[in-house]
Scaffold this motif. Structure first.
Motif, PDB file in Angstrom:
ATOM      1  N   TRP A   1      48.596  97.581 104.217  1.00 59.10           N
ATOM      2  CA  TRP A   1      48.784  98.771 104.861  1.00 59.10           C
ATOM      3  C   TRP A   1      49.405  98.728 105.879  1.00 59.10           C
ATOM      4  CZ3 TRP A   1      46.846 102.382 108.892  1.00 59.10           C
ATOM      5  CH2 TRP A   1      47.743 103.423 108.704  1.00 59.10           C
ATOM      6  N   THR A   2      48.766  97.740 106.841  1.00 52.08           N
ATOM      7  CA  THR A   2      49.514  97.557 108.269  1.00 52.08           C
ATOM      8  C   THR A   2      50.950  96.988 108.222  1.00 52.08           C
ATOM      9  OG1 THR A   2      47.539  97.066 109.017  1.00 52.08           O
ATOM     10  CG2 THR A   2      49.022  96.258 110.303  1.00 52.08           C
ATOM     11  N   VAL A   3      51.169  96.076 107.074  1.00 57.20           N
ATOM     12  CA  VAL A   3      52.523  95.464 106.965  1.00 57.20           C
ATOM     13  C   VAL A   3      53.523  96.586 106.505  1.00 57.20           C
ATOM     14  CG1 VAL A   3      53.873  93.855 105.740  1.00 57.20           C
ATOM     15  CG2 VAL A   3      51.625  93.101 106.616  1.00 57.20           C
ATOM     16  N   LEU A   4      52.909  97.283 105.544  1.00 50.07           N
ATOM     17  CA  LEU A   4      53.943  98.482 105.070  1.00 50.07           C
ATOM     18  C   LEU A   4      54.318  99.540 106.377  1.00 50.07           C
ATOM     19  CD1 LEU A   4      52.290  99.292 101.662  1.00 50.07           C
ATOM     20  CD2 LEU A   4      54.392  98.376 101.986  1.00 50.07           C
ATOM     21  N   VAL A   5      53.217  99.747 107.143  1.00 52.34           N
ATOM     22  CA  VAL A   5      53.623 100.654 108.400  1.00 52.34           C
ATOM     23  C   VAL A   5      54.648 100.114 109.240  1.00 52.34           C
ATOM     24  CG1 VAL A   5      52.537 101.842 110.305  1.00 52.34           C
ATOM     25  CG2 VAL A   5      51.138 102.038 108.046  1.00 52.34           C
ATOM     26  N   SER A   6      54.394  98.749 109.599  1.00 55.13           N
ATOM     27  CA  SER A   6      55.401  97.872 110.356  1.00 55.13           C
ATOM     28  C   SER A   6      56.769  98.038 109.885  1.00 55.13           C
ATOM     29  CB  SER A   6      54.817  96.479 110.424  1.00 55.13           C
ATOM     30  OG  SER A   6      53.553  96.523 111.196  1.00 55.13           O
ATOM     31  N   LEU A   7      56.876  97.964 108.376  1.00 50.86           N
ATOM     32  CA  LEU A   7      58.310  97.890 107.986  1.00 50.86           C
ATOM     33  C   LEU A   7      58.910  98.928 107.610  1.00 50.86           C
ATOM     34  CD1 LEU A   7      57.565  94.797 105.267  1.00 50.86           C
ATOM     35  CD2 LEU A   7      58.719  94.502 107.550  1.00 50.86           C
TER      36      LEU A   7
ATOM     37  N   HIS B   1      57.397 102.369 108.469  1.00 54.65           N
ATOM     38  CA  HIS B   1      57.099 103.427 109.428  1.00 54.65           C
ATOM     39  C   HIS B   1      56.694 104.483 108.579  1.00 54.65           C
ATOM     40  CE1 HIS B   1      58.887 101.117 112.348  1.00 54.65           C
ATOM     41  NE2 HIS B   1      59.872 100.954 111.821  1.00 54.65           N
ATOM     42  N   SER B   2      57.314 105.904 108.611  1.00 58.77           N
ATOM     43  CA  SER B   2      56.729 106.902 107.969  1.00 58.77           C
ATOM     44  C   SER B   2      56.750 106.910 106.265  1.00 58.77           C
ATOM     45  CB  SER B   2      57.749 108.010 108.519  1.00 58.77           C
ATOM     46  OG  SER B   2      59.121 107.871 107.950  1.00 58.77           O
ATOM     47  N   GLU B   3      57.370 106.160 105.859  1.00 59.39           N
ATOM     48  CA  GLU B   3      57.280 106.001 104.353  1.00 59.39           C
ATOM     49  C   GLU B   3      55.900 105.508 103.953  1.00 59.39           C
ATOM     50  OE1 GLU B   3      59.230 106.627 101.410  1.00 59.39           O
ATOM     51  OE2 GLU B   3      60.454 107.787 103.037  1.00 59.39           O
ATOM     52  N   ALA B   4      55.191 104.765 104.875  1.00 59.30           N
ATOM     53  CA  ALA B   4      53.876 104.078 104.389  1.00 59.30           C
ATOM     54  C   ALA B   4      52.670 105.150 104.931  1.00 59.30           C
ATOM     55  CB  ALA B   4      53.757 102.604 105.205  1.00 59.30           C
ATOM     56  N   LEU B   5      53.170 106.253 105.643  1.00 58.11           N
ATOM     57  CA  LEU B   5      51.938 107.197 106.110  1.00 58.11           C
ATOM     58  C   LEU B   5      51.861 108.298 105.123  1.00 58.11           C
ATOM     59  CD1 LEU B   5      53.143 107.627 109.836  1.00 58.11           C
ATOM     60  CD2 LEU B   5      51.336 106.256 109.256  1.00 58.11           C
TER      61      LEU B   5
ATOM     62  N   PHE C   1      56.063 104.837  99.868  1.00 56.98           N
ATOM     63  CA  PHE C   1      55.123 103.680  99.828  1.00 56.98           C
ATOM     64  C   PHE C   1      53.613 103.694 100.042  1.00 56.98           C
ATOM     65  CE2 PHE C   1      59.549 101.901 101.036  1.00 56.98           C
ATOM     66  CZ  PHE C   1      59.465 100.877 100.036  1.00 56.98           C
ATOM     67  N   PHE C   2      53.185 104.923 100.811  1.00 53.18           N
ATOM     68  CA  PHE C   2      51.822 104.967 101.015  1.00 53.18           C
ATOM     69  C   PHE C   2      51.317 105.597  99.704  1.00 53.18           C
ATOM     70  CE2 PHE C   2      48.226 108.122 101.725  1.00 53.18           C
ATOM     71  CZ  PHE C   2      47.587 107.479 102.347  1.00 53.18           C
ATOM     72  N   SER C   3      51.953 106.298  99.104  1.00 53.53           N
ATOM     73  CA  SER C   3      51.463 106.743  97.626  1.00 53.53           C
ATOM     74  C   SER C   3      51.215 105.697  96.518  1.00 53.53           C
ATOM     75  CB  SER C   3      52.366 107.666  97.082  1.00 53.53           C
ATOM     76  OG  SER C   3      52.472 108.933  97.782  1.00 53.53           O
ATOM     77  N   LEU C   4      52.416 104.571  96.599  1.00 58.65           N
ATOM     78  CA  LEU C   4      52.307 103.428  95.867  1.00 58.65           C
ATOM     79  C   LEU C   4      51.023 102.613  96.278  1.00 58.65           C
ATOM     80  CD1 LEU C   4      55.786 102.466  95.247  1.00 58.65           C
ATOM     81  CD2 LEU C   4      54.654 103.474  93.575  1.00 58.65           C
ATOM     82  N   PHE C   5      50.913 102.412  97.410  1.00 56.36           N
ATOM     83  CA  PHE C   5      49.845 101.743  97.944  1.00 56.36           C
ATOM     84  C   PHE C   5      48.486 102.177  97.443  1.00 56.36           C
ATOM     85  CE2 PHE C   5      46.417 101.560 101.669  1.00 56.36           C
ATOM     86  CZ  PHE C   5      46.359 100.260 101.495  1.00 56.36           C
TER      87      PHE C   5
END
Length: 535
Positions: A98-104, A106-110, A115-119
């Motif tokens: 999750w940290t890597v996704l947020v870094s890459l 940003h809002s899509e991993a929140l 990407f947050f939903s897929l995660f």
């Protein structure tokens, strides 16, 4: 002069003595320091040992017959081990991902992002599959339930609704590619040549009978066009290797049905059954989405299948010679070539509007490539291809079943449609049971063994999840509302077939296998000897 020399010598001797004394004092100080430092370290080490001793596994080994309390206490000792270590590793991996996704992204991993939903879907499906396995049910069922929950439970349904449809379609088709590669690698040419007439009957008759029955039922009960009825029939007609193979191997390990070769019979026929269903689905899919002359439409389906086979043969032969033999770690490069060529077949065929060629081409190229690789493995040892592809399947399995579950919107399903869909599925299953029993008549099996074969032929899961959403994907690309409604119905009925047949089929195999299959005499003798020795 002599006095001067004497005085000089005396001064030099004094200087030397003082220097030597200083050196001696420094040496003593350094030696004392070297002696004192280990003492301090040893003391600190002893102190740490006394403090940590109650928490170490080596200080508190388990007795021969530990109680529940002793096992529970031992599981929390250090260093981490067993299930606790696995849970800690899993949580750390979740956090890192999750940290890597947020870094890459940003809002899509929140929350609310794709990407947050897929995660959440990916790791939630893994957890769901893990917990459902405690009930001796296939993990894919838990993954499917988690996906459906993330789409339909009011509080968390934002996860399922936030998944991008193009991403969902691409990931599911990639998972289909991995499944077909595994199936192609698992086809044994020698076993296929040695297949008896019973296995061929068992592979073809039930599949085609169920397909035709469900096509007719879907046409008259659900109002499907004939091509969509047969498409649904081929989706539902395939048995699930993910449920059937582990269940039969479990019976085989315990010696049930080995004298008559029943586990081998069912497992060998399952691969042929799946190939037939996937091939038929590809042909009908090409017919359903073709435009123009009806004669050309009818010819296009078999033509797509032929093109898929030709593509698979050509690319498979090329992979005999690539990578070169002097390449380091050839298994890695072969796996990458297989995955790349398979994805080219799956996605490329859709781009050129020859969707029926993709699945069969992917299956064929893996089978052809494995012909040479299998011979090399016999001479040089295991080539590791199956392990590499198995690792890919571990990654894409939770995504596949989670996304399939998340694609089902319960609120959009008509209650009457569900009832008619269940009726269609029930008609097809009844015809399959009868056809499976008829396929093994006069095969030398007892009545109970012939009754067990239809039960083992009941579960559906993997193929339905892999190809159930392809028609909806094609309809979405066309933008036709009527075709999208039909595609949604096909996907919904495919999910219902998994939810209904996978747990029931797995449970029936586990219950009736030991009751209706004969146990190998050698195993019975071994068990009797163990009882005698214990007494």
């Amino acid at each position: 002069m002599s006095n001067v020399y004497q005085d000089t010598n005396i001064e030099l001797e004094g200087v030397c003595e003082s220097t030597s004394l200083q050196n001696d004092s420094r040496i003593r100080q350094s030696s004392e320091t070297e002696i004192e430092t280990p003492k301090r370290c040893v003391g600190l080490h002893i102190c740490c040992q006394k403090i940590s001793k109650p928490l170490l596994t080596k200080s508190h080994p388990l007795p021969e017959n530990p109680s529940i309390c002793q096992r529970l206490k031992y599981s929390f000792l250090c260093p981490p081990h067993g299930n606790l270590a696995w849970y800690m590793q899993f949580l750390i991996l979740v956090g890192i991902t999750w940290t890597v996704l947020v870094s890459l992204t940003h809002s899509e991993a929140l929350p609310g992002g794709n990407f947050f939903s897929l995660f959440v879907l990916f790791y939630g499906a893994i957890v769901g599959g893990y917990f459902i396995s405690f009930f001796k049910l296939p993990p894919l069922l838990g993954m499917l339930i988690v996906g459906a929950a993330l789409r339909n439970i009011p509080v968390v349904k934002i996860v399922g609704e936030s998944i991008s449809m193009p991403w969902s379609s691409a990931l599911r088709q990639t998972a289909l590619t991995v499944i077909l590669i595994r199936a192609g690698l698992g086809l044994d040419p020698q076993a296929l040549r040695k297949l008896s007439f019973t296995v061929l009957r068992l592979a073809f008759i039930p599949c085609l009978a169920e397909c035709c029955a469900e096509a007719v039922a879907a046409h008259f009960l659900l109002g499907f066009p004939w091509e969509w009825g047969f498409m649904l029939g081929f989706v539902l007609a395939a048995v699930s290797p993910a449920v059937v193979v582990p269940s039969l191997l479990s019976l085989s390990d315990r010696g049930f049905g080995l004298d008559k070769g029943i586990p081998t019979l069912v497992i060998a026929a399952a691969s042929v059954d799946d190939v037939l269903a996937i091939t038929g689905f590809g042909v009908v899919l090409g017919i359903a989405f073709s435009k123009g002359d009806i004669a050309l439409t009818i010819v296009k389906g078999p033509l797509e299948a032929l093109l898929g086979v030709v593509y698979g043969i050509i690319v498979g032969v090329i992979m005999w010679y690539l990578p070169s033999k002097d390449t380091n770690n050839p298994a890695l490069y072969r796996s990458l070539l297989l995955l790349g060529a398979g994805m080219l077949a799956t996605f490329g065929s859709s781009v050129v509007h020859l969707s029926g060629a993709g699945p069969l081409g992917c299956l064929t190229l893996a089978f052809i490539a494995a012909l040479r690789w299998r011979k090399e493995a016999e001479k040089e040892g295991d080539n590791g291809i199956n392990d590499m592809v198995g690792l890919l399947w571990m990654i894409f399995q939770p995504l596949l079943f989670g996304l399939i579950g998340a694609a089902v919107d319960v609120n959009a399903i008509d209650g009457s449609t569900v009832g008619l869909a269940m009726g269609t599925l029930a008609i097809g299953l009844f015809i399959r049971l009868c056809a499976s029993f008829g396929a093994v008549l006069f095969s030398g099996l007892s009545t109970k063994e012939m009754l067990f074969i239809p039960i083992a032929w009941l579960p559906k899961a993997t193929v339905q999840a892999a190809i159930g959403g392809i028609a909806l994907d094609e309809a979405t690309k066309r933008g036709d509302a009527n075709l999208m409604a039909l595609g949604t119905s096909v996907l919904t009925i495919a999910v219902l077939s998994i939810v209904v047949t996978a747990p029931i089929g797995a449970a029936l195999i586990a219950i009736f296998g030991p009751l209706w299959l004969e146990k190998r005499k050698e195993d019975e003798d071994c068990n009797d000897n163990e009882v005698d020795d214990a007494s």
